[in-house]
Design a protein around this motif. Structure first.
Motif: not given
Length: 110
Positions: A14-15, A18, A33-35, A37
């Motif tokens: 995810a890092r 992003k 979206s972090e929610e 992934g």
């Protein structure tokens, strides 16, 4: 639509997704979206999707067959640069069975 995908082993998918979306978003339409992934990069020549999985970042590029190498290159090259310390390797596999590009950090100073 022709496509190519790469599954990049990392404990921080995810890092990296992003970071890739934020960097590319300076020049193209990019979301993450972090929610969920998941993210998308929209290039003139095609699109890339990013999916953070538990132990990898799944990358998929789609575009006309002649545009796949360029899409693989821009996404893979940037990701490898961001993940130099983790020695990320991006090996693309095209849907027609052809091998795609392979990106790895060959710079010993990185």
């Amino acid at each position: 639509m022709p496509r190519s995908e790469a599954r990049v082993a990392t404990d921080r998918p995810a890092r990296y997704a992003k970071q890739l979306a934020a960097h590319m978003g300076r020049k193209i339409d990019a979301t993450f979206s972090e929610e969920t992934g998941r993210g998308t990069l929209v290039f003139g020549a095609g699109t890339a999707t990013l999916e953070a999985q538990p132990d990898a970042l799944l990358l998929v590029v789609e575009g006309e067959r002649e545009n796949l190498p360029g899409l693989e290159d821009v996404v893979g090259r940037h990701l490898v640069r961001f993940g130099a310390r983790d020695e990320l390797v991006v090996a693309w596999h095209r849907d027609n069975g052809e091998a795609g590009l392979v990106h790895r950090n060959d710079d010993p100073e990185a």
